[in-house]
Design a protein around this motif. Structure first.
Motif, PDB file in Angstrom:
ATOM      1  N   LEU A 308       0.846  -1.188   0.000  1.00 52.82           N
ATOM      2  CA  LEU A 308       0.000   0.000   0.000  1.00 52.82           C
ATOM      3  C   LEU A 308       0.880   1.236   0.000  1.00 52.82           C
ATOM      4  CD1 LEU A 308      -2.726  -0.791   2.725  1.00 52.82           C
ATOM      5  CD2 LEU A 308      -2.882  -1.111   0.245  1.00 52.82           C
ATOM      6  N   VAL A 309       0.547   2.201  -0.852  1.00 51.25           N
ATOM      7  CA  VAL A 309       1.298   3.463  -0.891  1.00 51.25           C
ATOM      8  C   VAL A 309       0.306   4.623  -0.912  1.00 51.25           C
ATOM      9  CG1 VAL A 309       3.259   2.425  -2.084  1.00 51.25           C
ATOM     10  CG2 VAL A 309       1.434   3.484  -3.415  1.00 51.25           C
ATOM     11  N   ASP A 310       0.798   5.785  -0.504  1.00 43.35           N
ATOM     12  CA  ASP A 310      -0.041   6.987  -0.576  1.00 43.35           C
ATOM     13  C   ASP A 310       0.198   7.699  -1.903  1.00 43.35           C
ATOM     14  OD1 ASP A 310       2.363   8.396  -0.349  1.00 43.35           O
ATOM     15  OD2 ASP A 310       2.070   8.864   1.778  1.00 43.35           O
ATOM     16  N   GLU A 311      -0.374   8.897  -2.046  1.00 43.86           N
ATOM     17  CA  GLU A 311      -0.280   9.623  -3.318  1.00 43.86           C
ATOM     18  C   GLU A 311       1.154   9.963  -3.711  1.00 43.86           C
ATOM     19  OE1 GLU A 311      -2.379  10.292  -0.917  1.00 43.86           O
ATOM     20  OE2 GLU A 311      -4.379  10.792  -1.660  1.00 43.86           O
ATOM     21  N   THR A 312       2.055  10.016  -2.720  1.00 50.06           N
ATOM     22  CA  THR A 312       3.451  10.354  -3.008  1.00 50.06           C
ATOM     23  C   THR A 312       4.313   9.110  -3.204  1.00 50.06           C
ATOM     24  OG1 THR A 312       4.101  10.418  -0.667  1.00 50.06           O
ATOM     25  CG2 THR A 312       3.176  12.444  -1.616  1.00 50.06           C
ATOM     26  N   GLY A 313       3.710   7.926  -3.069  1.00 52.45           N
ATOM     27  CA  GLY A 313       4.473   6.693  -3.212  1.00 52.45           C
ATOM     28  C   GLY A 313       5.060   6.172  -1.920  1.00 52.45           C
ATOM     29  N   GLU A 314       4.773   6.847  -0.805  1.00 46.52           N
ATOM     30  CA  GLU A 314       5.299   6.415   0.488  1.00 46.52           C
ATOM     31  C   GLU A 314       4.456   5.278   1.052  1.00 46.52           C
ATOM     32  OE1 GLU A 314       8.153   7.411   2.091  1.00 46.52           O
ATOM     33  OE2 GLU A 314       8.464   8.308   0.106  1.00 46.52           O
ATOM     34  N   PRO A 315       5.073   4.338   1.804  1.00 44.35           N
ATOM     35  CA  PRO A 315       4.328   3.205   2.363  1.00 44.35           C
ATOM     36  C   PRO A 315       3.224   3.656   3.323  1.00 44.35           C
ATOM     37  CG  PRO A 315       6.694   2.826   2.495  1.00 44.35           C
ATOM     38  CD  PRO A 315       6.519   4.260   2.102  1.00 44.35           C
ATOM     39  N   VAL A 316       2.125   2.935   3.314  1.00 43.62           N
ATOM     40  CA  VAL A 316       1.008   3.168   4.230  1.00 43.62           C
ATOM     41  C   VAL A 316       1.052   2.080   5.294  1.00 43.62           C
ATOM     42  CG1 VAL A 316      -1.523   3.107   4.422  1.00 43.62           C
ATOM     43  CG2 VAL A 316      -0.437   4.319   2.525  1.00 43.62           C
ATOM     44  N   PRO A 317       0.897   2.413   6.565  1.00 39.61           N
ATOM     45  CA  PRO A 317       1.022   1.396   7.619  1.00 39.61           C
ATOM     46  C   PRO A 317      -0.043   0.313   7.525  1.00 39.61           C
ATOM     47  CG  PRO A 317       0.203   3.483   8.509  1.00 39.61           C
ATOM     48  CD  PRO A 317       0.658   3.757   7.110  1.00 39.61           C
ATOM     49  N   HIS A 318       0.353  -0.898   7.938  1.00 41.81           N
ATOM     50  CA  HIS A 318      -0.556  -2.034   7.966  1.00 41.81           C
ATOM     51  C   HIS A 318      -1.197  -2.091   9.352  1.00 41.81           C
ATOM     52  CE1 HIS A 318       1.661  -4.306   4.487  1.00 41.81           C
ATOM     53  NE2 HIS A 318       1.315  -3.077   4.175  1.00 41.81           N
ATOM     54  N   ASP A 319      -2.168  -1.214   9.577  1.00 42.09           N
ATOM     55  CA  ASP A 319      -2.805  -1.115  10.886  1.00 42.09           C
ATOM     56  C   ASP A 319      -4.290  -1.460  10.844  1.00 42.09           C
ATOM     57  OD1 ASP A 319      -3.865   1.066   9.559  1.00 42.09           O
ATOM     58  OD2 ASP A 319      -2.811   2.571  10.754  1.00 42.09           O
ATOM     59  N   GLY A 320      -4.773  -1.909   9.686  1.00 42.44           N
ATOM     60  CA  GLY A 320      -6.179  -2.260   9.563  1.00 42.44           C
ATOM     61  C   GLY A 320      -7.101  -1.091   9.397  1.00 42.44           C
ATOM     62  N   GLU A 321      -6.537   0.129   9.355  1.00 42.46           N
ATOM     63  CA  GLU A 321      -7.368   1.329   9.255  1.00 42.46           C
ATOM     64  C   GLU A 321      -6.925   2.262   8.134  1.00 42.46           C
ATOM     65  OE1 GLU A 321     -10.075   2.134  10.869  1.00 42.46           O
ATOM     66  OE2 GLU A 321     -10.115   0.425  12.239  1.00 42.46           O
ATOM     67  N   SER A 322      -5.611   2.409   7.967  1.00 41.69           N
ATOM     68  CA  SER A 322      -5.086   3.377   6.998  1.00 41.69           C
ATOM     69  C   SER A 322      -5.311   2.893   5.574  1.00 41.69           C
ATOM     70  CB  SER A 322      -3.588   3.605   7.239  1.00 41.69           C
ATOM     71  OG  SER A 322      -3.366   4.111   8.539  1.00 41.69           O
ATOM     72  N   ILE A 323      -5.839   3.789   4.742  1.00 38.04           N
ATOM     73  CA  ILE A 323      -6.179   3.452   3.357  1.00 38.04           C
ATOM     74  C   ILE A 323      -5.038   3.843   2.436  1.00 38.04           C
ATOM     75  CG2 ILE A 323      -7.791   3.930   1.472  1.00 38.04           C
ATOM     76  CD1 ILE A 323      -9.913   4.532   3.587  1.00 38.04           C
ATOM     77  N   GLY A 324      -4.680   2.940   1.530  1.00 36.25           N
ATOM     78  CA  GLY A 324      -3.633   3.238   0.558  1.00 36.25           C
ATOM     79  C   GLY A 324      -3.942   2.648  -0.803  1.00 36.25           C
ATOM     80  N   GLN A 325      -3.176   3.068  -1.787  1.00 34.88           N
ATOM     81  CA  GLN A 325      -3.308   2.518  -3.135  1.00 34.88           C
ATOM     82  C   GLN A 325      -2.680   1.131  -3.150  1.00 34.88           C
ATOM     83  OE1 GLN A 325      -1.215   5.383  -5.498  1.00 34.88           O
ATOM     84  NE2 GLN A 325      -2.609   7.069  -5.017  1.00 34.88           N
ATOM     85  N   LEU A 326      -3.424   0.148  -3.654  1.00 34.64           N
ATOM     86  CA  LEU A 326      -2.940  -1.232  -3.674  1.00 34.64           C
ATOM     87  C   LEU A 326      -2.131  -1.486  -4.938  1.00 34.64           C
ATOM     88  CD1 LEU A 326      -2.939  -4.104  -2.464  1.00 34.64           C
ATOM     89  CD2 LEU A 326      -5.047  -4.530  -3.754  1.00 34.64           C
ATOM     90  N   GLN A 327      -0.910  -1.985  -4.748  1.00 39.61           N
ATOM     91  CA  GLN A 327      -0.047  -2.357  -5.866  1.00 39.61           C
ATOM     92  C   GLN A 327       0.361  -3.821  -5.716  1.00 39.61           C
ATOM     93  OE1 GLN A 327       3.190   0.452  -6.105  1.00 39.61           O
ATOM     94  NE2 GLN A 327       1.834   2.156  -6.630  1.00 39.61           N
ATOM     95  N   ILE A 328       0.557  -4.494  -6.846  1.00 41.70           N
ATOM     96  CA  ILE A 328       0.785  -5.941  -6.839  1.00 41.70           C
ATOM     97  C   ILE A 328       1.935  -6.313  -7.765  1.00 41.70           C
ATOM     98  CG2 ILE A 328      -0.219  -8.148  -7.582  1.00 41.70           C
ATOM     99  CD1 ILE A 328      -2.887  -7.159  -6.502  1.00 41.70           C
ATOM    100  N   LYS A 329       2.776  -7.225  -7.297  1.00 43.86           N
ATOM    101  CA  LYS A 329       3.811  -7.847  -8.116  1.00 43.86           C
ATOM    102  C   LYS A 329       3.574  -9.354  -8.035  1.00 43.86           C
ATOM    103  CE  LYS A 329       7.957  -6.054  -8.067  1.00 43.86           C
ATOM    104  NZ  LYS A 329       9.358  -5.692  -7.696  1.00 43.86           N
ATOM    105  N   SER A 330       3.337  -9.978  -9.180  1.00 47.23           N
ATOM    106  CA  SER A 330       2.867 -11.356  -9.142  1.00 47.23           C
ATOM    107  C   SER A 330       3.179 -12.093 -10.443  1.00 47.23           C
ATOM    108  CB  SER A 330       1.347 -11.370  -8.921  1.00 47.23           C
ATOM    109  OG  SER A 330       0.794 -12.656  -9.101  1.00 47.23           O
ATOM    110  N   PRO A 331       3.433 -13.405 -10.370  1.00 39.82           N
ATOM    111  CA  PRO A 331       3.614 -14.195 -11.601  1.00 39.82           C
ATOM    112  C   PRO A 331       2.326 -14.307 -12.405  1.00 39.82           C
ATOM    113  CG  PRO A 331       3.542 -15.632  -9.679  1.00 39.82           C
ATOM    114  CD  PRO A 331       3.608 -14.224  -9.162  1.00 39.82           C
ATOM    115  N   THR A 332       1.207 -13.874 -11.825  1.00 39.39           N
ATOM    116  CA  THR A 332      -0.077 -13.923 -12.528  1.00 39.39           C
ATOM    117  C   THR A 332      -0.383 -12.634 -13.293  1.00 39.39           C
ATOM    118  OG1 THR A 332      -1.368 -13.031 -10.669  1.00 39.39           O
ATOM    119  CG2 THR A 332      -0.962 -15.399 -10.679  1.00 39.39           C
TER     120      THR A 332
END
Length: 471
Positions: A308-332
């Motif tokens: 999860l990242v914010d509008e500036t590309g900085e990480p968003v905390p994994h606290d169950g509340e903070s909303i971020g842009q979801l990005q994925i790296k995957s063999p699929t």
């Protein structure tokens, strides 16, 4: 990619009685494994020299054999929705460069040649497995931000996705997979049909996904979208008939918590929820041996990374509340948008992370909750970042609400004002107060509009941009 199907149909294995008489049941037709390989190979011989073909993806045996034949021959295919409009169909055919229709043909065939699927023809020619990096299919997006884009999906991506889901769900060849979903989307085509071909399980397509059809199918593994599960949960007899199943899987949109809870109560099964897209296939899921929490789609599958990242590309905390842009790296992940290098470049960052366009939260244990599309489900009101899904979940817990969609509309004072469109019989002010009692005051709707129905696409997804236009 058809490892299980082809391995199980080695001529010696068939002679030894290892065929499966009812490998596929669809549209009143039953196909054995030998039917699939023999008729599919006959199709492969007729399309082997094609560069690309279009398949009118109706829920029929013709479609099943057309898809199987293309996979055997290594010819990319374009699944075309049967109910697509003439303008969009012309775009799909022109943009994809499809050279012919394989199988069924629409009334307006756009002047393309027709290659029929002969149901009773058989061939036992053996084709070498195509390069795993070759394109298996070109599946078009829904076109919500302009003309649909062609998503190129490789054989390796499909195989990786099915194998990862098999691990997460303990999906085996002893399962009978049942669904009544379209065969032109990831859920119905890749997971349902191709998953069954690769795993080697029985596959039953019910036609229309009615509660009665699901109840009578006798499956161990059921796929459905929230609309399907909502109707099953409302039919007590049909729901209880699914108690003998092993796993109920919901996807393509968020499953309302009340429906989740009704399924648990009536079937004894907490449904599996998962997340994916045309570009990534399925990348996140709850597991058969893990927690299944209403409103949460689970953990990354094997080989999948998320962040999860914010509008500036900085990480968003994994606290169950903070909303971020979801990005994925995957063999699929897909290999690019067809004919759109600009859109492909924009979709990935320099390190290969795919920008999903969705916003999410992740808790300390790695569980993911999808808030929705950044463009319509992330509401910025009064300086707060608010997820529409959280408000929708609360409203669905009110007895006077059957369906709901929450959007943000322009507001001179707040930036965006929260508006809820509700199908039900509650009083609007009562619903505003109901949300305010359970969530922070800034998350309450400023306006509730009662409507007869909500706009949805063929997969049951809400069309929120239409709602904004209604407002």
């Amino acid at each position: 990619m058809l490892k299980a199907l082809l391995t199980s149909l080695d001529p010696a294995a068939v002679a030894a009685g290892h065929d499966l008489a009812d490998a596929v049941r669809i549209d009143g037709v039953t196909l054995s494994r030998s039917d699939l390989v023999g008729a599919g190979t006959s199709v492969a011989e007729r399309v082997a020299r094609a560069r690309r073909v279009a398949i009118l993806a109706t829920p029929t045996a013709t479609t099943v054999l057309a898809v199987t034949g293309c996979l055997i021959a290594g010819v990319p295919f374009v699944p075309v929705p049967a109910d697509v409009g003439a303008t969009e169909r012309a775009h799909l055919l022109s943009d994809s460069g499809a050279q012919a229709w394989l199988g069924e043909v629409p009334a307006d065939n756009e002047g393309l040649p027709h290659i029929p699927v002969r149901m009773h023809a058989r061939s036992w020619h053996r084709y070498a497995e195509p390069n795993p990096e070759s394109v298996a299919m070109i599946m078009y997006t829904s076109g919500t931000t302009g003309l649909p884009k062609g998503v190129t999906i490789t054989r390796r991506a499909i195989a990786a996705d099915i194998d990862a889901l098999a691990q997460a769900w303990e999906w085996t060849d002893s399962d009978t997979l049942v669904h009544g979903l379209p065969l032109f989307h990831v859920h119905g085509l890749v997971l349902g049909l191709l998953g069954s071909l690769r795993i080697g399980n029985r596959f039953v397509h019910t036609g229309k996904p009615t509660p009665q059809a699901y109840a009578e199918a006798g499956g161990t593994l059921y796929f459905g979208v929230p609309t399907v599960w909502s109707r099953i949960a409302a039919d007590t007899e049909a729901a209880r008939a699914l108690s003998s199943a092993r796993l109920l899987v919901s996807g393509s949109a968020a499953l309302p918590s009340p429906v989740f809870e009704d399924l648990v109560r009536l079937t004894g099964h907490a449904p599996i929820e998962r997340y994916g897209s045309t570009e990534t296939l399925i990348t996140i899921s709850t597991r058969i041996d893990g927690e299944r929490r209403p409103g949460w789609v689970g953990l990354p599958l094997a080989g999948v990374q998320t962040r999860l990242v914010d509008e500036t590309g900085e990480p968003v905390p994994h606290d169950g509340e903070s909303i971020g842009q979801l990005q994925i790296k995957s063999p699929t992940n897909f290999s690019g948008y067809l004919n759109r290098p600009d859109a492909t470049a924009e979709a990935f960052d320099a390190d290969g992370w795919f920008r999903t366009g969705d916003v999410a939260v992740i808790d300390a244990g790695g569980m993911h909750r999808i808030v929705g599309r950044e463009s319509v489900d992330l509401i910025k009101s009064g300086g707060y970042r608010i997820g529409a899904g959280e408000i929708e979940t609360v409203l669905l817990g009110h007895p006077g609400v059957r369906e709901v969609a929450v959007v943000g509309v322009p507001d001179d004072d707040l930036g965006q004002r929260i508006v809820a469109f509700v199908v039900g019989d509650a009083e609007p002010q009562q619903l505003i107060d109901f949300v305010a009692e359970q969530l922070s005051a800034h998350k309450r709707p400023r306006e509730v509009r009662m409507v007869d129905s909500l706009p949805r696409n063929a997969m049951g997804k809400l069309l929120k941009k239409q709602l904004a236009q209604w407002h």
